[in-house]
Every structure is written in structure tokens, then in C-alpha cells.
Design an enzyme around this catalytic site. Structure first.
Site, mmCIF file in Angstrom:
data_model
loop_
_atom_site.group_PDB
_atom_site.id
_atom_site.type_symbol
_atom_site.label_atom_id
_atom_site.label_comp_id
_atom_site.label_asym_id
_atom_site.label_seq_id
_atom_site.Cartn_x
_atom_site.Cartn_y
_atom_site.Cartn_z
ATOM 1 N N ILE A 251 -0.613 -7.578 13.871
ATOM 2 C CA ILE A 251 -0.068 -7.021 12.622
ATOM 3 C C ILE A 251 -1.089 -7.271 11.503
ATOM 4 O O ILE A 251 -0.932 -8.158 10.671
ATOM 5 C CB ILE A 251 1.333 -7.609 12.311
ATOM 6 C CG1 ILE A 251 2.259 -7.459 13.525
ATOM 7 C CG2 ILE A 251 1.941 -6.947 11.088
ATOM 8 C CD1 ILE A 251 2.552 -6.023 13.963
ATOM 9 N N LYS B 33 -10.651 -1.775 3.730
ATOM 10 C CA LYS B 33 -10.392 -0.957 2.543
ATOM 11 C C LYS B 33 -11.381 -1.295 1.437
ATOM 12 O O LYS B 33 -11.311 -0.750 0.349
ATOM 13 C CB LYS B 33 -8.959 -1.190 2.054
ATOM 14 C CG LYS B 33 -7.920 -0.765 3.076
ATOM 15 C CD LYS B 33 -6.518 -1.025 2.585
ATOM 16 C CE LYS B 33 -5.523 -0.894 3.715
ATOM 17 N NZ LYS B 33 -5.584 -2.035 4.682
ATOM 18 N N CYS C 167 -0.518 -32.604 -11.668
ATOM 19 C CA CYS C 167 0.877 -32.651 -11.187
ATOM 20 C C CYS C 167 1.041 -33.168 -9.753
ATOM 21 O O CYS C 167 2.141 -33.521 -9.355
ATOM 22 C CB CYS C 167 1.530 -31.279 -11.319
ATOM 23 S SG CYS C 167 0.752 -30.006 -10.323
ATOM 24 N N ARG D 17 -7.448 -12.096 9.190
ATOM 25 C CA ARG D 17 -6.709 -10.963 9.765
ATOM 26 C C ARG D 17 -6.610 -11.132 11.278
ATOM 27 O O ARG D 17 -7.567 -11.593 11.910
ATOM 28 C CB ARG D 17 -7.435 -9.642 9.490
ATOM 29 C CG ARG D 17 -7.767 -9.363 8.026
ATOM 30 C CD ARG D 17 -8.773 -8.242 7.950
ATOM 31 N NE ARG D 17 -9.194 -7.915 6.603
ATOM 32 C CZ ARG D 17 -10.225 -8.460 5.959
ATOM 33 N NH1 ARG D 17 -10.946 -9.412 6.541
ATOM 34 N NH2 ARG D 17 -10.560 -8.074 4.752
ATOM 35 N N HIS E 25 0.819 -1.213 0.000
ATOM 36 C CA HIS E 25 0.000 0.000 0.000
ATOM 37 C C HIS E 25 0.851 1.260 0.000
ATOM 38 O O HIS E 25 1.957 1.279 0.571
ATOM 39 C CB HIS E 25 -0.890 0.011 1.252
ATOM 40 C CG HIS E 25 -1.922 -1.071 1.263
ATOM 41 N ND1 HIS E 25 -3.055 -1.028 0.480
ATOM 42 C CD2 HIS E 25 -1.988 -2.243 1.954
ATOM 43 C CE1 HIS E 25 -3.778 -2.117 0.687
ATOM 44 N NE2 HIS E 25 -3.147 -2.878 1.578
ATOM 45 N N CYS F 140 0.043 -26.519 -16.351
ATOM 46 C CA CYS F 140 -0.661 -25.223 -16.334
ATOM 47 C C CYS F 140 0.328 -24.070 -16.160
ATOM 48 O O CYS F 140 0.215 -23.048 -16.804
ATOM 49 C CB CYS F 140 -1.673 -25.159 -15.189
ATOM 50 S SG CYS F 140 -2.895 -26.451 -15.190
ATOM 51 N N CYS G 225 -5.796 -26.362 -13.421
ATOM 52 C CA CYS G 225 -6.243 -27.704 -12.975
ATOM 53 C C CYS G 225 -6.041 -27.880 -11.470
ATOM 54 O O CYS G 225 -6.440 -28.900 -10.909
ATOM 55 C CB CYS G 225 -5.582 -28.806 -13.782
ATOM 56 S SG CYS G 225 -4.039 -29.419 -13.103
HETATM 57 C C1 FAD Z 1 -7.652 -10.812 3.992
HETATM 58 C C2 FAD Z 1 -6.343 -10.120 4.244
HETATM 59 C C3 FAD Z 1 -5.847 -9.176 3.342
HETATM 60 C C4 FAD Z 1 -4.648 -8.512 3.602
HETATM 61 N N1 FAD Z 1 -4.115 -7.695 2.649
HETATM 62 C C5 FAD Z 1 -2.954 -7.063 2.872
HETATM 63 C C6 FAD Z 1 -2.377 -6.252 1.872
HETATM 64 O O1 FAD Z 1 -2.855 -6.190 0.743
HETATM 65 N N2 FAD Z 1 -1.264 -5.561 2.176
HETATM 66 C C7 FAD Z 1 -0.684 -5.612 3.398
HETATM 67 O O2 FAD Z 1 0.286 -4.906 3.624
HETATM 68 N N3 FAD Z 1 -1.179 -6.429 4.366
HETATM 69 C C8 FAD Z 1 -2.279 -7.159 4.116
HETATM 70 N N4 FAD Z 1 -2.791 -7.993 5.055
HETATM 71 C C9 FAD Z 1 -2.093 -8.133 6.323
HETATM 72 C C10 FAD Z 1 -0.899 -9.092 6.221
HETATM 73 O O3 FAD Z 1 -1.283 -10.278 5.603
HETATM 74 C C11 FAD Z 1 -0.388 -9.342 7.639
HETATM 75 O O4 FAD Z 1 -0.051 -8.108 8.214
HETATM 76 C C12 FAD Z 1 0.831 -10.242 7.698
HETATM 77 O O5 FAD Z 1 0.701 -11.375 6.891
HETATM 78 C C13 FAD Z 1 1.048 -10.661 9.155
HETATM 79 O O6 FAD Z 1 2.124 -11.537 9.213
HETATM 80 P P1 FAD Z 1 2.566 -12.173 10.602
HETATM 81 O O7 FAD Z 1 3.865 -12.813 10.348
HETATM 82 O O8 FAD Z 1 2.473 -11.149 11.668
HETATM 83 O O9 FAD Z 1 1.447 -13.247 10.928
HETATM 84 P P2 FAD Z 1 1.323 -14.757 10.377
HETATM 85 O O10 FAD Z 1 1.596 -14.840 8.939
HETATM 86 O O11 FAD Z 1 0.010 -15.272 10.846
HETATM 87 O O12 FAD Z 1 2.504 -15.505 11.110
HETATM 88 C C14 FAD Z 1 2.433 -15.919 12.452
HETATM 89 C C15 FAD Z 1 3.064 -17.284 12.541
HETATM 90 O O13 FAD Z 1 3.145 -17.687 13.894
HETATM 91 C C16 FAD Z 1 2.922 -19.071 13.951
HETATM 92 N N5 FAD Z 1 2.516 -19.419 15.316
HETATM 93 C C17 FAD Z 1 1.362 -19.128 15.938
HETATM 94 N N6 FAD Z 1 1.347 -19.629 17.196
HETATM 95 C C18 FAD Z 1 2.540 -20.261 17.375
HETATM 96 C C19 FAD Z 1 3.121 -20.988 18.435
HETATM 97 N N7 FAD Z 1 2.468 -21.197 19.600
HETATM 98 N N8 FAD Z 1 4.360 -21.506 18.278
HETATM 99 C C20 FAD Z 1 5.052 -21.333 17.124
HETATM 100 N N9 FAD Z 1 4.524 -20.666 16.058
HETATM 101 C C21 FAD Z 1 3.294 -20.120 16.179
HETATM 102 C C22 FAD Z 1 1.822 -19.298 12.920
HETATM 103 O O14 FAD Z 1 1.742 -20.639 12.502
HETATM 104 C C23 FAD Z 1 2.238 -18.337 11.824
HETATM 105 O O15 FAD Z 1 3.025 -18.965 10.821
HETATM 106 C C24 FAD Z 1 -3.961 -8.728 4.817
HETATM 107 C C25 FAD Z 1 -4.448 -9.698 5.713
HETATM 108 C C26 FAD Z 1 -5.599 -10.412 5.396
HETATM 109 C C27 FAD Z 1 -6.054 -11.504 6.290
#
Ligand code: FAD
Length: 490
Positions: A335, A250, A442, A311, A50, A402, A437
């Protein structure tokens, strides 16, 4: 061994922090509960980098987004992940929305977002985006917005962190944490780890981790967003298209991907189960109706998949990046969007906190910020491919028709640092199964290659980790077992 820093969570946040810290002479590990990294929110989102105008000024996520967007330029040079600054439109369909957009533009420019402009001339707008609705009355154009492949970014971050000495432990769910004499003891299903500093980047489960240390000061609400994905080249779009934002999101966007697909979504639905990735008829209808207001001629017959992401919405509605009362414990929680955009800025903030805590940040002599671009069949000329196939025939064996993915790319994905060991891991890393597919052709071949490379039986290969085995045995063995079982019973 006592780690200098333990990071819980192998999503984009945890991997970006790990990679940023890997520059320094520190012992670091990442603990991830799933079989692959990028398995949480990072796996399914809009992938939009963004521009940074959409969050209100009272939130730090606004400023980290603007800064993070800017940091992508250098990061992509170093990490070679798919990213393009294609720009975005916020589309006004009524005259009185223009005033609102102009306010957004003014504030954005004041806060340092480059080249934000309002465009009113319909011909100019439709020249830039021919498939946009004729009802458009004006757009807010943000040229600095871009699209990224969120999981490919995360794999690149993890690979580079691992190249620089970070240890990754997958299938290691954190279940208990003790803090005594300035040392954290972190218990997981795969064993115990000790560290002086602990970073909580556990996404949807970050409040649970924080509570393990008695810190119960925020909650995380799971909010689902559903999507529809269209086949490659089904429609040509040039920009990320947003409607006017609502209070909770958004809005439903129409967006091209870096691999030539288009998707529409997401909606916003509060849920209770943090792992409920199902899609619903009502949800898909809602996003279809929303998206059609922006692009009326959506190629409905070319939809190839529906999916959902969740989210992690904090009760403060802002990122929680806190040096907590437990010395050495940093929460990087809630986050939500735009967390993907802000990720490099979030990681820098965490490093600043660690420095404040007295961690010595001495740059490693052998630090290498470059993660080489993975070789891709599609990027080579015919002559280059001929030479590659001559040297290694696995370049010539196409596994996914594909997406045109040869066996060699799958082998590389398995052997890469923090390489993939599951069918989904391979799919997200190099795309077999992403096409029309959806793996129908695959998948058996991918299972075969995984089993051979990992030296395990077909039955041990899983879709995405524990309890997701795909095969139960050889058809003939099962038939014979059933027959002999039947004979014994007789
Ligand atoms: C529908 C949607 C649309 C979005 N669109 C955008 C966008 O266009 N642009 C943008 O900037 N952001 C976007 N976001 C936000 C963005 O996806 C997130 O901010 C980002 O992916 C967060 O990453 P993270 O690593 O904090 O969380 P996660 O990717 O959830 O990582 C957390 C990790 O912790 C692990 N975990 C949890 N508990 C434990 C435990 N007890 N022990 C060990 N591991 C654990 C989980 O398995 C996971 O892999 C969007 C989010 C959603 C849902």
C-alpha cells in the site's frame, strides 16, 4: 476465544479496516508489533489526500484513490480528525509541459475527478499562490486535493474501532501462523490468537507475513523519502505544490500542514534496511534544490526538523488486495502512495471480500460511528478556558510552550481508547515536542505525567517502546552507587 477477524498491522490500513468492520457484530482484533499504532509508514509521509490523477489507468490504486478521496468528506464528519481540502497545483515551468498536463486533466475528468482545471494566467496563479516561482507557465489545479494529519487520522480510526469493541494488542509482533481446519493460529511474542479470517496489513513486512502461510508471490522494496520541516508561520502557502511527476515518484513537493508548518520533500531512494529512517546531507540537498524550483524564497533558517519515511513498494507497483488461495486470508499489501488517500476505499474492498467468503455482516445495534473531537486548548475562547481551568486546573498547566499544550490534553491522550504510553505516542497524539524546541523543554514533564498516569517509574518510560528508555536512574542514586562501588573496589 476465536476471533472472526484478526488484522495484522496497526497502520492506517489495518486501523481503517478494523474501524469499517467494527460496524458489524463480529469479534475483531488488531495485532501491532510496535508499542504504538501508526508507527510504520503511516507515521512519516506527505499527508496529502490526492485528487487521483497521478497513477496510470492500469492500476487499481488510481480508482481507489479517486473513491477514497471522496469518502473523506463523510469520514471527517464522523471521526473528527484534522483535514482540509485546500487543493493542489501541478506546476509547469516549460510550455511543452502544458500539453502533458492537459492529457492528465482530460483523463482525470473522464474518471470522475471533480473540477480539474488548467490555469495559464500568471496573475491568477500568483494571486492564488503568491510564493510560487515567477517562472510558472501554467498549473493543473485540483480543488478536491487536501491535507490530513495521517497519524491523527489513524488514532481516530483506532479509537472509534475500540469504542465499537475491537481489541488492540500492541507490542505483539506476529512470528508464526498456522492454518488448520479453517482456523488461523497466530503466534506473537505476546501470546497466541485464533481467528477464522486473517488480514495482512503489515506494510513493509507484509511479504514476510504472506510467506508464513507459504504464499510467496510478491516482494516489497523499501523506498525512503526524506523531508525538511519548517517552523509554524515561517511561510504562507495555500496549496499543495507538485512539480511535474517523474517515473518513480510525484516529485519533490512543497506543502503546508494543518498545524501551520510547511514541509518540503520527499525524494525517492531504494534502500535495504526497512527501518532505516536516517536522513543524509545529499538527500536533503536534493530536496532543497527540487523545492526551490517551485518556491524560491523558502525560509531556510526556520527549518526545525529533518525526517524520513519509507514506502512499501510492491514489485507490481500497484496495491495488492487479494483473496488468496488460503481460505480466509486476505493480503492488503504494497500500500504505497496514495494509500492514505485510498484507505476508506481499500477497507470497503476488504469488507466485500470477507462477505464473499461467507462472513455474516450484521450491523451491531449499538454501533456508534462518531468519535468525539478531542478537546484542544487552542480551540477554546478565553471564557471557555477560564471555565475549564476552574473545573480542572490541568487545563491551565502548559507543558509544551511551543505548541501550547496543557497537561489535560496529555492526560486525555493517555486515557483515550488505545491511549498512548510512550513519549513519541504522546507527541504524535497531541503534539508536545512537535514545535521549535523539539521537546527540549517539555519532554521531562511528559515523562513525569506518563509515569504518574501509568503508575510506573520514570526509568520505565520509553521514547517509542522496548529498548528506547530515556532515563537510567536518579542522578543522586547513580552518583552514590558509583562512590560506594569505588569505595568497595578500594
Ligand atoms: C515518503 C512517503 C510519502 C507518502 N505520501 C503520501 C501521500 O501524500 N498521500 C497518500 O495517500 N499516501 C502517501 N504515502 C503512502 C502512505 O503513507 C501509505 O500508503 C500508508 O501509510 C500505508 O499504511 P499501512 O497501514 O499499509 O502501512 P504501515 O503504516 O507501515 O502499517 C503497517 C503496520 O504493521 C506493523 N507490522 C509489521 N510487521 C508486523 C508483524 N510481524 N506483526 C505485527 N505488526 C506488524 C508495523 O509495525 C506497522 O505499524 C506516502 C508514503 C511515504 C513513505
Amino acid at each position: 476465544m476465536i476471533y472472526d477477524v484478526i488484522i495484522i498491522g496497526g497502520g492506517v490500513t489495518g486501523c481503517c479496516i478494523a474501524r469499517t468492520l467494527s460496524k458489524y457484530d463480529l469479534k475483531i482484533c488488531v495485532l501491532e508489533k510496535e508499542a504504538e499504532i501508526a508507527s510504520g509508514t503511516t507515521k512519516a509521509n506527505s499527508g496529502v489526500v490526492h485528487a487521483g490523477y497521478s497513477s496510470a489507468r492500469e492500476y487499481i490504486k488510481r480508482y481507489l484513490c479517486i473513491k477514497g478521496n471522496n469518502l473523506y468528506t463523510q469520514a471527517v464528519k464522523e471521526l473528527n480528525f484534522p483535514f482540509k481540502r485546500i487543493g493542489s497545483f501541478v506546476v509547469a515551468l516549460e510550455d511543452d509541459q502544458i500539453k502533458q498536463l492537459d492529457e492528465v486533466r482530460k483523463k482525470g475528468i473522464e474518471d470522475g475527478i471533480p473540477d480539474l482545471e488548467l490555469i495559464f494566467d500568471k496573475d491568477t496563479i500568483l494571486d492564488m499562490e503568491p510564493n510560487l516561482t515567477e517562472d510558472v507557465v501554467g498549473v493543473l489545479h485540483a480543488p478536491s486535493a487536501g491535507i490530513v494529519s495521517p497519524y491523527e487520522l489513524t488514532f481516530a480510526l483506532a479509537e472509534n474501532a475500540a469504542m465499537n469493541g475491537v481489541n488492540f494488542f500492541r507490542n505483539h509482533e506476529v512470528i508464526k501462523i498456522k492454518h488448520q481446519d479453517y482456523i488461523f493460529t497466530v503466534r506473537t511474542y505476546g501470546g497466541e490468537f485464533q481467528g477464522r479470517n486473517l488480514i495482512n496489513a503489515a506494510g513493509l513486512f507484509s511479504s514476510k507475513i504472506s510467506k508464513m502461510l507459504g504464499l510467496d508471490y510478491f516482494s516489497i522494496l523499501p523506498r525512503k523519502g526524506e523531508y525538511i520541516l519548517f517552523d509554524r508561520n515561517a511561510i504562507q502557502l495555500n496549496k499543495v505544490l507538485f512539480p511535474m511527476a517523474t517515473k518513480v515518484s510525484k516529485g519533490i513537493l512543497v506543502c503546508p500542514t494543518l498545524h501551520g508548518n510547511t514541509f518540503i520533500g520527499p525524494n525517492a531512494q531504494n534502500i535495504t534496511d526497512r527501518e532505516d529512517l536516517s536522513t543524509t546531507t545529499a538527500g536533503l540537498k536534493e530536496i532543497l534544490e527540487g523545492a526551490k524550483k517551485l518556491v524560491p524564497n523558502l525560509p531556510l533558517r526556520s527549518s526545525i526538523r529533518n525526517f524520513a519515511g519509507i514506502r512499501a513498494v510492491p514489485d507490481t507497483y500497484d496495491f495488492i488486495i487479494d483473496n488468496t488461495d488460503v481460505y480466509g486470508f486476505i493480503n492488503v499489501a504494497g500500500i504505497l502512495s496514495p494509500g492514505l488517500t485510498a484507505t476508506f476505499a481499500i477497507a470497503e474492498k476488504v469488507v466485500d471480500f470477507l462477505e464473499l467468503l461467507g462472513l455474516e455482516l450484521k450491523v451491531r445495534e449499538d454501533y456508534n460511528p462518531i468519535r468525539p473531537k478531542p478537546d484542544r486548548f487552542k480551540d477554546f475562547t478565553k471564557e471557555e478556558l477560564d471555565a475549564k481551568i476552574h473545573k480542572d486546573p490541568a487545563w491551565g498547566r502548559i507543558i509544551c510552550r511551543c505548541e501550547t499544550i496543557p497537561e489535560k490534553e496529555i492526560i486525555d491522550a493517555i486515557r483515550a481508547p488505545v491511549g498512548s504510553k510512550t513519549v513519541d505516542g504522546i507527541k504524535f497524539r497531541c503534539r508536545p515536542g512537535m514545535g521549535r524546541c523539539q521537546g527540549g523543554f517539555c519532554r521531562p514533564r511528559v515523562i513525569e505525567i506518563l509515569a504518574r498516569e501509568l503508575g510506573i517509574q520514570y526509568e520505565e518510560i520509553t521514547k517509542r517502546g522496548e529498548d528506547t528508555n530515556i532515563l537510567v536512574g536518579k542522578t543522586k542514586d547513580i552518583a552514590l552507587r558509583d562512590i560506594s562501588g569505588g569505595a568497595n573496589e578500594g
